[in-house]
Design an enzyme around this catalytic site. Sequence first.
Site: not given
Length: 376
Positions: A63, A65, A97, A212, A219, A314
């Site tokens: 982590h 911390e 932590c 597609d 990239r 969407a």
Amino acid sequence: MNAQDPARDEADRRYMRLALALGRRHLGRAWPNPSVGAVLVGGPPGAERILAQGMTQPGGRPHAERVALEAAGEAARGATLYVTLEPCSHHGRTSPCADATIAAGVARVVSAMDDPDPRVAGRGHARLAQAGIAVSVGLLGAEAARDQRGHVSRIVRGRPAVFLKLARTADGFAAGGEGRLLISGPRANAEIHLQRAHCDAIMVGVGTVLADDPALTVRLPGMAARSPLRIVLDPCLRTPPGACLVRTSATVPTLILAGPHAPAEAEAALTAAGAEVQRVPVTAEGRIDLPAALRFLGARGLTRVCSEGGPTLADALAREDLVDECLLVTGDNALGQPGLPAVGPNLARRLASGDFPVAEEYRIGSDLFTCHARSP
């Protein structure tokens, strides 16, 4: 934070902004843990200096911390720790932590927000205070909450946060009669690739794969290793074994979510080609059950999923109220004829509801970036 001391107030804000910037660097790399930033500062007010910096490391450990505390060593005694999320208070692969902060002799902790994880949920801050450490919570909390949207969503809702990315022409279309359009410019495309690097996964539907054959990788020079997991929603397993996403699975993993009754032969071919196939529920219409799919992804530890599947996916996500942020990239050229609207009716209603105000808006080159974010 001392409201009576403007100089201390400004210093606290400066160091917390640095901690937030550090935490953002590993968004997309730290899951299933949140990506946190930490800064240790020592010295008297007005003459303080940065002792160490830390951020959650890839894979979620160590982590932030601990990284900062170990770098500072004995210099941490009497210092102030700025951290973007409550220090953990539970035992995992390492001790908490909060305990490490106490053992290091830190005198003051400035924390941006509580951690909603029920294993922490205020216990980390309480443990610090009980040890005599001065604790201040909430500085730049809204900024931290947006950065931790994915972590919070997985803990509270059991699913990753969903980020939509949609490109549209100046008159609002994502595609024309000839199909896919090249809408955004090279500088805007570079920004999209940078944002990909800060996601745990990129999600598309099988229609995008068939139309597609995308790579969905990062990239940018020197950043190929930051390419996230690719996810394909494919109820009937129509993804070709020769698709780019499948052929490159040895380098960048690809997960295909299929329906329970998709052909076993297709699964075997995709698995042999390198992809991972998992079965999830489907709707009565035979489409992937999106809430169930996202719960599955949350159970795997994913916190930030970006949908690049276009307007259809969407709008389906919006219909199920599964959208947390929506980035619209608007080009400066109009299609000038009827086409496929970038924003479907369900998403349009969400964005107009008042629950998704504009969080930021800026230009990159000639393209306008408008980000709508779900209200807390």
